[in-house]
Design an enzyme around this catalytic site. Structure first.
Site, PDB file in Angstrom:
ATOM      1  N   CYS A 149       0.739  -1.262   0.212  1.00 49.56           N
ATOM      2  CA  CYS A 149       0.095   0.131   0.013  1.00 49.56           C
ATOM      3  C   CYS A 149       0.833   1.296  -0.024  1.00 49.56           C
ATOM      4  O   CYS A 149       1.545   1.448  -0.956  1.00 49.56           O
ATOM      5  CB  CYS A 149      -1.123  -0.012   1.287  1.00 49.56           C
ATOM      6  SG  CYS A 149      -2.436   1.108   0.897  1.00 49.56           S
ATOM      7  N   HIS A 208      -3.147  -4.607   1.867  1.00 49.45           N
ATOM      8  CA  HIS A 208      -2.255  -5.004   3.095  1.00 49.45           C
ATOM      9  C   HIS A 208      -2.681  -6.655   3.356  1.00 49.45           C
ATOM     10  O   HIS A 208      -3.734  -6.983   3.583  1.00 49.45           O
ATOM     11  CB  HIS A 208      -3.191  -4.331   4.407  1.00 49.45           C
ATOM     12  CG  HIS A 208      -2.899  -2.770   4.266  1.00 49.45           C
ATOM     13  ND1 HIS A 208      -2.189  -2.484   5.182  1.00 49.45           N
ATOM     14  CD2 HIS A 208      -3.463  -1.731   3.677  1.00 49.45           C
ATOM     15  CE1 HIS A 208      -1.902  -0.899   4.925  1.00 49.45           C
ATOM     16  NE2 HIS A 208      -2.933  -0.702   4.042  1.00 49.45           N
ATOM     17  N   GLU A 219      -1.105  -8.166   5.544  1.00 51.83           N
ATOM     18  CA  GLU A 219      -0.545  -8.324   7.189  1.00 51.83           C
ATOM     19  C   GLU A 219      -1.831  -8.029   7.960  1.00 51.83           C
ATOM     20  O   GLU A 219      -1.993  -8.784   9.245  1.00 51.83           O
ATOM     21  CB  GLU A 219       0.263  -7.313   7.612  1.00 51.83           C
ATOM     22  CG  GLU A 219       0.248  -5.950   7.669  1.00 51.83           C
ATOM     23  CD  GLU A 219      -0.008  -5.205   6.221  1.00 51.83           C
ATOM     24  OE1 GLU A 219       0.023  -5.850   5.272  1.00 51.83           O
ATOM     25  OE2 GLU A 219      -0.481  -3.846   6.483  1.00 51.83           O
TER      26      GLU A 219
HETATM   27  N1  GLN Z   1      -3.385   6.328   1.188  1.00 51.61           N
HETATM   28  C1  GLN Z   1      -2.275   6.023   1.543  1.00 51.61           C
HETATM   29  C2  GLN Z   1      -1.101   6.840   0.980  1.00 51.61           C
HETATM   30  O1  GLN Z   1      -1.357   7.403  -0.013  1.00 51.61           O
HETATM   31  C3  GLN Z   1      -2.092   4.671   1.624  1.00 51.61           C
HETATM   32  C4  GLN Z   1      -3.129   4.147   2.732  1.00 51.61           C
HETATM   33  C5  GLN Z   1      -2.416   2.474   3.123  1.00 51.61           C
HETATM   34  O2  GLN Z   1      -1.171   2.254   2.936  1.00 51.61           O
HETATM   35  N2  GLN Z   1      -3.460   1.656   3.514  1.00 51.61           N
HETATM   36  O3  GLN Z   1      -0.083   7.058   1.224  1.00 51.61           O
END
Ligand code: GLN
Length: 185
Positions: free
Chosen positions: A78, A168, A170
């Site tokens: 992410c 994610h 995890e």
């Molecule tokens: N929206 C977050 C970003 O742009 C990422 C979100 C996440 O890691 N769940 O950094």
């Protein structure tokens, strides 16, 4: 084997638990000295702009780039995917390692978060994926392989020793993506 987790912001503790479940000793990486001890590195989800600023001020950007250039496996989930991408719409690239363009927050707001089981090339059974304000991958360079897609968008990608996922694993107690990356060490 020692598995580093970049522990500046975000859900690094959950990643450390996954590594421990796999029998890999987790190391919280906050400084270049910590990085020097580990055989692989995970960049967690969180807020990519914050992780980027903290990593830059900790002097970790060049050391991480050097380790990956000499083959250290790395997984970014992410925000971690955003931090590893070469091109970021709605943000600045930080490590500029994986030849992809990502668009931040492209799946909508926090309330639009969702879970799904996804098939990943090279992993036997579907992987449980939790999407939270996830980035969308808009463009993929020639040396990057797409290992999984969701509704036509790449969600797991690999470029040599680097693996990124827009979700994610995890948070679902999913260990197989980490295991796959550790297999490269
Ligand atoms: N929206 C977050 C970003 O742009 C990422 C979100 C996440 O890691 N769940 O950094």
């Amino acid at each position: 084997m020692k598995g580093g987790v970049l522990a500046l912001q975000g859900d690094f503790r959950e990643h450390a638990h996954v590594l421990a479940d796999l029998g890999i000793a987790p190391v919280e990486v906050r400084r270049p000295d910590d990085l020097a001890q580990v055989d692989l590195l995970v960049i967690p989800g969180g807020e990519s702009t914050t992780i980027g600023k903290l990593a830059a001020s900790a002097g970790l950007v060049e050391p991480i780039r050097e380790r990956t250039a000499s083959g250290m496996p790395m997984l970014g989930t992410c925000a971690g995917m955003i931090v590893m991408a070469k091109r970021v719409e709605g943000g600045e690239p930080l490590l500029s390692l994986v030849d992809i363009t990502v668009r931040r927050n492209a799946y909508g707001r926090q309330v639009d978060s969702f879970e799904s089981d996804v098939e990943v090339n090279g992993i036997d059974h579907p992987v449980r994926a939790v999407f939270i304000r996830a980035p969308i991958v808009e463009d993929v360079g020639p040396n990057v392989s797409v290992l999984a897609e969701h509704e036509g968008h790449p969600i797991v990608l690999e470029q040599g020793n680097l693996v990124v996922a827009s979700f994610h694993p995890e948070l679902a107690g999913e260990t197989r993506l980490h295991e796959y990356v550790a297999g490269k060490a």
